[in-house]
Motif scaffolding. Structure first.
Motif: not given
Length: 175
Positions: A23, A52, A62
């Motif tokens: 991530l 995500r 994100l």
């Protein structure tokens, strides 16, 4: 489990540390596209998209892979504004450096968020003035239409009278 007793790819569990490391690669300044990460890490793209989305649902920033901060969606910009709302100048600068942003971008996004609440009011004012101008134009056009209809009716009446006069007195061309 599949028929052989092994795990299917969709059921595979990854250690939390690995998930966080992947991530992190999606975050600025790396901004690695999910397709590239999937090949690099050997993880299914669908899994990466799910990770995500889960992180976003938790309120983490994100943004779309590969996009520059200028191309971020409104939700990502808002998340950045919320994350930085209580930060002092030094913390904000560090936050921005870490994510490949500029303090000016955060300030612009914050200002846009603040103005978003006034959008209805300013839109209503603008729409009212447009409607007023349209109504005025419609009245002018209606007046013009009435004037032209009246002129057309007068012309039609004159033509009818002319034909009647010619029928009664004959053509003036016979002499």
């Amino acid at each position: 489990m599949n028929s052989r007793g092994g795990m299917r790819a969709t059921e595979m569990r990854y250690p939390k540390e690995r998930k966080e490391a992947v991530l992190k690669k999606m975050l600025p300044p790396n901004n690695k596209p999910i397709q590239e990460l999937a090949q690099e890490e050997g993880i299914c793209e669908a899994t990466l998209y799910n990770w995500r989305n889960q992180a976003r649902a938790e309120g983490r920033l994100l943004p779309e892979s590969g996009s520059t901060p200028a191309g971020w969606c409104a939700a990502d910009k808002f998340a950045a504004v919320v994350e930085t709302a209580a930060m002092n100048e030094a913390a904000l600068s560090a936050y921005c450096r870490e994510r490949g942003l500029y303090v000016e971008q955060i300030n612009e996004w914050r200002q846009a968020c603040e103005q978003a609440n006034d959008w209805d009011r300013s839109q209503n004012k603008q729409l009212k003035s447009i409607r007023k101008a349209d109504e005025k134009r419609i009245k002018e056009l209606e007046r013009e239409l009435k004037r032209k209809e009246k002129a057309l009716a007068e012309t039609a009446a004159l033509l009818v009278l002319r034909k009647k006069a010619q029928a009664i007195w004959g053509d003036g061309e016979e002499e």
